[in-house]
Scaffold this motif. Structure first.
Motif, PDB file in Angstrom:
ATOM      1  N   LEU A 233       0.846  -1.182   0.000  1.00  0.00           N
ATOM      2  CA  LEU A 233       0.000   0.000   0.000  1.00  0.00           C
ATOM      3  C   LEU A 233       0.889   1.242   0.000  1.00  0.00           C
ATOM      4  N   VAL A 234       0.738   2.079  -1.011  1.00  0.00           N
ATOM      5  CA  VAL A 234       1.522   3.305  -1.100  1.00  0.00           C
ATOM      6  C   VAL A 234       0.586   4.502  -0.952  1.00  0.00           C
ATOM      7  N   ILE A 235       1.160   5.645  -0.640  1.00  0.00           N
ATOM      8  CA  ILE A 235       0.388   6.878  -0.478  1.00  0.00           C
ATOM      9  C   ILE A 235       0.827   7.867  -1.545  1.00  0.00           C
ATOM     10  N   LEU A 236      -0.138   8.348  -2.319  1.00  0.00           N
ATOM     11  CA  LEU A 236       0.138   9.383  -3.315  1.00  0.00           C
ATOM     12  C   LEU A 236      -0.306  10.717  -2.749  1.00  0.00           C
ATOM     13  N   GLU A 237       0.597  11.681  -2.752  1.00  0.00           N
ATOM     14  CA  GLU A 237       0.303  12.999  -2.181  1.00  0.00           C
ATOM     15  C   GLU A 237       0.324  14.059  -3.256  1.00  0.00           C
ATOM     16  N   ALA A 238      -0.750  14.848  -3.334  1.00  0.00           N
ATOM     17  CA  ALA A 238      -0.835  15.932  -4.310  1.00  0.00           C
ATOM     18  C   ALA A 238      -0.120  17.172  -3.805  1.00  0.00           C
ATOM     19  N   TYR A 239       0.004  18.168  -4.664  1.00  0.00           N
ATOM     20  CA  TYR A 239       0.713  19.407  -4.312  1.00  0.00           C
ATOM     21  C   TYR A 239       0.042  20.142  -3.160  1.00  0.00           C
ATOM     22  N   ASP A 240      -1.283  19.946  -2.997  1.00  0.00           N
ATOM     23  CA  ASP A 240      -2.013  20.653  -1.944  1.00  0.00           C
ATOM     24  C   ASP A 240      -2.101  19.859  -0.647  1.00  0.00           C
ATOM     25  N   GLY A 241      -1.390  18.727  -0.582  1.00  0.00           N
ATOM     26  CA  GLY A 241      -1.353  17.939   0.641  1.00  0.00           C
ATOM     27  C   GLY A 241      -2.372  16.823   0.723  1.00  0.00           C
ATOM     28  N   ARG A 242      -3.332  16.780  -0.200  1.00  0.00           N
ATOM     29  CA  ARG A 242      -4.300  15.683  -0.187  1.00  0.00           C
ATOM     30  C   ARG A 242      -3.609  14.366  -0.482  1.00  0.00           C
ATOM     31  N   GLN A 243      -4.110  13.305   0.137  1.00  0.00           N
ATOM     32  CA  GLN A 243      -3.461  12.004  -0.008  1.00  0.00           C
ATOM     33  C   GLN A 243      -4.472  10.932  -0.416  1.00  0.00           C
ATOM     34  N   TRP A 244      -3.984   9.951  -1.164  1.00  0.00           N
ATOM     35  CA  TRP A 244      -4.778   8.808  -1.586  1.00  0.00           C
ATOM     36  C   TRP A 244      -3.967   7.532  -1.357  1.00  0.00           C
ATOM     37  N   LYS A 245      -4.624   6.502  -0.874  1.00  0.00           N
ATOM     38  CA  LYS A 245      -3.973   5.201  -0.719  1.00  0.00           C
ATOM     39  C   LYS A 245      -4.197   4.381  -1.989  1.00  0.00           C
ATOM     40  N   VAL A 246      -3.107   3.839  -2.519  1.00  0.00           N
ATOM     41  CA  VAL A 246      -3.159   3.063  -3.754  1.00  0.00           C
ATOM     42  C   VAL A 246      -2.355   1.782  -3.553  1.00  0.00           C
ATOM     43  N   ARG A 247      -2.884   0.686  -4.057  1.00  0.00           N
ATOM     44  CA  ARG A 247      -2.168  -0.578  -3.902  1.00  0.00           C
ATOM     45  C   ARG A 247      -1.202  -0.788  -5.063  1.00  0.00           C
ATOM     46  N   CYS A 248       0.039  -1.079  -4.737  1.00  0.00           N
ATOM     47  CA  CYS A 248       1.073  -1.362  -5.740  1.00  0.00           C
ATOM     48  C   CYS A 248       1.269  -2.875  -5.824  1.00  0.00           C
ATOM     49  N   ILE A 249       1.266  -3.405  -7.036  1.00  0.00           N
ATOM     50  CA  ILE A 249       1.438  -4.840  -7.262  1.00  0.00           C
ATOM     51  C   ILE A 249       2.729  -5.058  -8.042  1.00  0.00           C
TER      52      ILE A 249
END
Length: 306
Positions: A233-249
């Protein structure tokens, strides 16, 4: 107006004969419009009328099948006189990246089994990815990377570049393509990252099917979890600080972002032709800061430099 000469009694008798000869056809289908995000979709309610009609036939377990033949087992939960798809439903949602405004059509096949058609917010049916095992495991909730074939994406060899700043990776066949991408990124006003990163341009496969994004395999091996990890599970962070959890395979020949990717892509407003730079900022959390060079910025920079 001429009055009908037919006898009401005769009509009722004819209806009885029709019902006796042909029977009453029970509804076999229902639809659901998804109005909650994946994180809140632990279960899905079956329409009351449908559940009532088949109450004596439905068991405690159901099989959901998509057009490719893949299946997902889900439990049927009765709660407050309502019937729900429960355990296994969220895995089904994650596997096909079903999210807000998706439209699902369920057709009852008998024996508690349903065929499911999935439509995205464009009103078009999604492109289903094939899994040779024909079943969705809870551990996967994803497509095995080396088995995936995006209609519009050619599998390419990764390149790796050591720069004065960070080590850069790209999904390109040659380093000149990597440099071309980075040239566009810098022209759009984004500095080369000081930490490890990979860069890729957004192609239609990553947005149209909404299932995955190809990731630089060397970057995935070097910087996204330990070597033994298959999923991370990785976290993608946008320029404004918002974050999304995304699964890396991670597979032997391919690395991808799967579940959660399309939610990030839509909410951040990605378009075909944009270039994304994923910079690893915190290794222990697998946090990647995402720098985006919009296609419009790249085109404007190209015109101004001409």
């Amino acid at each position: 107006m001429k009055k009908s000469s037919m006898n009401p009694k005769t009509n009722k008798e004819e209806e009885k004969i029709i019902h006796r000869n042909y029977g009453v056809i029970k509804p076999r289908s229902f639809f659901k419009l998804i109005l909650t995000p994946i994180s809140q979709s632990k279960k899905l309610r079956i329409p009351d009328n449908f559940a009532r009609i088949y109450s004596n036939e439905l068991s405690t377990t159901s099989i959901l099948k998509v057009p490719t033949g893949e299946t997902q087992e889900v439990t049927l939960l009765k709660e407050d006189n309502q019937l729900w798809f429960h355990n296994g439903w969220q895995e089904f949602m994650e596997y096909y990246s079903i999210s807000y405004a998706f439209f699902l059509l369920f057709n009852y096949d008998g024996n508690s089994n349903f065929s499911v058609l999935i439509f995205n917010p464009t009103a078009c049916e999604i492109s289903y990815q094939r899994n040779p095992s024909n079943s969705i495991s809870k551990e996967q909730c994803e497509i095995c990377p080396e088995k995936m074939n995006g209609d519009n994406e050619e599998i390419t060899s990764d390149t790796k570049e050591d720069t004065l700043f960070g080590r850069g990776y790209s999904m390109s066949r040659a380093s000149k393509n990597y440099e071309a991408l980075m040239k566009d990124v810098v022209a759009a006003g984004i500095s080369r990252p000081k930490r490890p990163f990979f860069v890729t341009d957004i192609k239609s496969y990553a947005l149209d099917t909404g299932l995955y994004l190809n990731v630089s395999l060397p970057f995935g091996r070097d910087h996204l979890g330990s070597k033994g990890d298959v999923t991370k599970l990785v976290i993608l962070e946008a320029y404004d600080g918002r974050q999304w959890k995304v699964r890396c395979i991670k597979g032997h020949y391919r690395c991808t972002f799967g579940s959660g990717w399309i939610i990030f892509a839509r909410e951040i407003g990605l378009e075909v032709g944009d270039i994304c730079v994923f910079e690893r900022t915190r290794a222990e959390e697998c946090l990647l800061k995402v720098h985006i060079a919009k296609k419009s910025q790249i085109n404007a920079a190209s015109i101004s430099s001409a």
